[in-house]
Design a protein around this motif. Structure first.
Motif, PDB file in Angstrom:
ATOM      1  N   LEU A  71       2.080  17.331   2.971  1.00  0.00           N
ATOM      2  CA  LEU A  71       3.153  16.486   2.450  1.00  0.00           C
ATOM      3  C   LEU A  71       3.016  16.325   0.936  1.00  0.00           C
ATOM      4  N   THR A  72       1.808  16.205   0.446  1.00  0.00           N
ATOM      5  CA  THR A  72       1.596  16.109  -1.006  1.00  0.00           C
ATOM      6  C   THR A  72       2.198  17.310  -1.718  1.00  0.00           C
ATOM      7  N   ALA A  73       1.982  18.489  -1.166  1.00  0.00           N
ATOM      8  CA  ALA A  73       2.531  19.698  -1.768  1.00  0.00           C
ATOM      9  C   ALA A  73       4.059  19.679  -1.744  1.00  0.00           C
ATOM     10  N   ARG A  74       4.634  19.232  -0.641  1.00  0.00           N
ATOM     11  CA  ARG A  74       6.097  19.160  -0.543  1.00  0.00           C
ATOM     12  C   ARG A  74       6.665  18.184  -1.571  1.00  0.00           C
ATOM     13  N   LEU A  75       5.998  17.047  -1.725  1.00  0.00           N
ATOM     14  CA  LEU A  75       6.491  16.041  -2.668  1.00  0.00           C
ATOM     15  C   LEU A  75       6.425  16.533  -4.107  1.00  0.00           C
ATOM     16  N   ALA A  99      -0.116  10.225   0.829  1.00  0.00           N
ATOM     17  CA  ALA A  99       0.544  11.285   0.067  1.00  0.00           C
ATOM     18  C   ALA A  99       1.681  10.718  -0.768  1.00  0.00           C
ATOM     19  N   CYS A 100       2.434   9.787  -0.190  1.00  0.00           N
ATOM     20  CA  CYS A 100       3.541   9.164  -0.923  1.00  0.00           C
ATOM     21  C   CYS A 100       3.024   8.307  -2.076  1.00  0.00           C
ATOM     22  N   ALA A 101       1.906   7.620  -1.844  1.00  0.00           N
ATOM     23  CA  ALA A 101       1.320   6.807  -2.911  1.00  0.00           C
ATOM     24  C   ALA A 101       0.835   7.692  -4.060  1.00  0.00           C
ATOM     25  N   SER A 170       0.973  -2.599   2.886  1.00  0.00           N
ATOM     26  CA  SER A 170       0.916  -2.535   1.422  1.00  0.00           C
ATOM     27  C   SER A 170       1.625  -1.314   0.842  1.00  0.00           C
ATOM     28  N   SER A 171       1.803  -0.251   1.651  1.00  0.00           N
ATOM     29  CA  SER A 171       2.311   1.005   1.116  1.00  0.00           C
ATOM     30  C   SER A 171       3.802   1.224   1.319  1.00  0.00           C
ATOM     31  N   VAL A 172       4.410   0.497   2.249  1.00  0.00           N
ATOM     32  CA  VAL A 172       5.830   0.697   2.523  1.00  0.00           C
ATOM     33  C   VAL A 172       6.648  -0.240   1.638  1.00  0.00           C
ATOM     34  N   THR A 173       7.600   0.330   0.927  1.00  0.00           N
ATOM     35  CA  THR A 173       8.426  -0.458   0.011  1.00  0.00           C
ATOM     36  C   THR A 173       9.432  -1.313   0.761  1.00  0.00           C
ATOM     37  N   ARG A 174       9.985  -0.755   1.831  1.00  0.00           N
ATOM     38  CA  ARG A 174      10.966  -1.496   2.628  1.00  0.00           C
ATOM     39  C   ARG A 174      10.903  -1.023   4.071  1.00  0.00           C
ATOM     40  N   PHE A 175      10.841  -1.992   4.986  1.00  0.00           N
ATOM     41  CA  PHE A 175      10.884  -1.697   6.417  1.00  0.00           C
ATOM     42  C   PHE A 175      12.294  -1.923   6.938  1.00  0.00           C
ATOM     43  N   PHE A 176      12.785  -0.987   7.761  1.00  0.00           N
ATOM     44  CA  PHE A 176      14.021  -1.174   8.493  1.00  0.00           C
ATOM     45  C   PHE A 176      13.664  -1.623   9.916  1.00  0.00           C
ATOM     46  N   CYS A 177      14.015  -2.848  10.270  1.00  0.00           N
ATOM     47  CA  CYS A 177      13.911  -3.310  11.649  1.00  0.00           C
ATOM     48  C   CYS A 177      15.247  -3.042  12.323  1.00  0.00           C
ATOM     49  N   ILE A 178      15.235  -2.644  13.587  1.00  0.00           N
ATOM     50  CA  ILE A 178      16.484  -2.274  14.237  1.00  0.00           C
ATOM     51  C   ILE A 178      17.154  -3.454  14.944  1.00  0.00           C
ATOM     52  N   SER A 179      16.540  -4.617  14.861  1.00  0.00           N
ATOM     53  CA  SER A 179      17.190  -5.847  15.339  1.00  0.00           C
ATOM     54  C   SER A 179      16.519  -7.033  14.671  1.00  0.00           C
ATOM     55  N   ASP A 180      17.223  -8.148  14.641  1.00  0.00           N
ATOM     56  CA  ASP A 180      16.641  -9.363  14.081  1.00  0.00           C
ATOM     57  C   ASP A 180      15.550  -9.902  14.995  1.00  0.00           C
ATOM     58  N   ALA A 181      15.716  -9.706  16.303  1.00  0.00           N
ATOM     59  CA  ALA A 181      14.685 -10.150  17.250  1.00  0.00           C
ATOM     60  C   ALA A 181      13.366  -9.439  16.970  1.00  0.00           C
TER      61      ALA A 181
END
Length: 395
Positions: A71-75, A99-101, A170-181
């Motif tokens: 993944l590092t190489a792809r990025l 790799a993203c960091a 610590s590494s994820v900038t934004r999480f998508f939750c698929i429901s409020d529950a």
């Protein structure tokens, strides 16, 4: 905008709602003018591995150095504006976060289940909702063999959760939750509330909608205990044919033989097995109601939105994501979770008055148009990416 989607595809022998969501979102982004590429692993590939390589797979669930390097190489080559991670189990691992960091690229992660607090991601054990591992070490999961009924198989997943919990947070900038529950439960368990947003899944318009009163009640999904199949069978037995409509069950799973035998013993139940997408859409559009009697806490409930798109009301338990998807008495009916009596009463009620049923179906379709179309899905995806890019730049 350039987006790199990271996903470990589930085995193709079993239909995967998560695979379908990833495919639908990727196609939607491309059609919307976003430059999207994929970084994937496929669980199907494990079967073709040599025995020594297969033996190494569990040890690489918490950390896969090869996946990180690739993944590092792809990025470095593609330099995307944002990386969108879906599933990393079992062949990618959270090493993709490192790799993203290294590349200093913002990360968005969709949480399709409860894997951040439960090794198998289900919050379900021994026929009941289980939160024993939520907020603590996943020792109970290993003790009870929560993944595939095996303590040994559960160990890599438990180690993954324990060793990488802080890395995800610590590494994820934004999480998508698929429901409020789902979001509320995870925030209560210690996930960072400020970086967790709700982004419901979308559903493509099936192009067919119900005409008339509907010819059957439909269950569409995996035939498992947690999907509520035994509860549905018990409720239908209580109805004793009084509904005046047959029950159609479409799907496959561990309870297939039991469902097949039960259906064969009745004149008001039809088990049609696994169906393709077009057949599922046709079955939904010809239903008087769709029933989703899940025993576990569904993080979303795609079948409910698919019914909405076809203008069909849904009957489901009042837990998990269902109360935010179904407006009780308006777009469908909610019943007491785990109660065959309550489910039978709700099924009887939803078809008792055809005019009321028709109005619920129309209201369900209106809710779909407002919240679950591809247009809404694309807007929320792009808004989430832009917010993650801005937040990452500020940080």
């Amino acid at each position: 905008m350039k987006v790199l989607v990271v996903h470990n595809r589930y085995r193709s022998e079993q239909p995967s709602g998560e695979n379908n969501v990833v495919d639908a979102e990727t196609a939607l982004l491309a059609a919307g003018g976003v430059r999207v590429s994929l970084f994937e692993r496929r669980s199907d590939d494990i079967a073709a591995m040599s025995l020594p390589r297969k033996a190494l797979v569990p040890g690489r669930v918490p950390w896969n150095r090869a996946a990180r390097a690739e993944l590092t190489a792809r990025l470095q080559v593609e330099r995307p504006d944002v990386v969108h991670i879906h599933n990393t189990f079992p062949l990618l691992s959270p090493s993709v976060l490192a790799a993203c960091a290294d590349a200093r690229v913002p990360v968005v992660a969709t949480l399709h289940n409860y894997g951040m607090v439960c090794p198998p991601g289900t919050l379900y054990r021994d026929g009941r909702i289980c939160t024993d591992c939520v907020g603590g070490a996943p020792v109970p999961a290993v003790k009870h063999g929560c993944y595939r009924g095996s303590a040994a198989a559960t160990v890599p997943m438990a180690a993954n959760l324990l060793l990488n919990r802080s890395r995800w947070r610590s590494s994820v900038t934004r999480f998508f939750c698929i429901s409020d529950a789902q979001r509320r439960l995870l925030v209560d368990a210690g996930m960072p509330a400020s970086r967790m947003t709700v982004k419901h899944n979308f559903v493509t318009d099936p192009g067919v909608r119900r005409v008339g009163d509907g010819a059957h009640v439909l269950f569409l999904g995996r035939l498992t205990e947690e999907k509520g199949v035994p509860l549905l069978m018990a409720a239908w037995d209580r109805l004793g044919g009084s509904l005046g409509l047959p029950l159609v069950i479409a799907g496959t799973g561990p309870l297939s033989d039991e469902v097949d035998a039960w259906a064969a013993s009745r004149t008001d139940v039809s088990y049609v097995g696994l169906q393709d997408k077009a057949a599922c859409q046709a079955l939904t559009a010809s239903a008087a109601a769709v029933v989703a009697p899940s025993a576990w806490l569904e993080a979303f409930g795609l079948v409910v939105v698919e019914a909405m798109a076809a203008g069909v009301p849904t009957v489901a338990p009042a837990h998990g994501a269902f109360p935010e998807l179904i407006s009780d008495g308006v777009t469908g009916l909610l019943h007491e979770p785990g109660s065959a009596v309550a489910l039978a009463d709700a099924l009887r009620d939803v078809v008792a008055d055809p005019e009321r049923n028709r109005k619920m179906g129309e209201a369900a379709r209106q809710r779909y148009d407002e919240d679950f179309t591809p247009e809404v899905g694309l807007r929320r995806l792009v808004e989430g990416y832009e917010a993650a890019i801005a937040a990452h730049r500020t940080a």
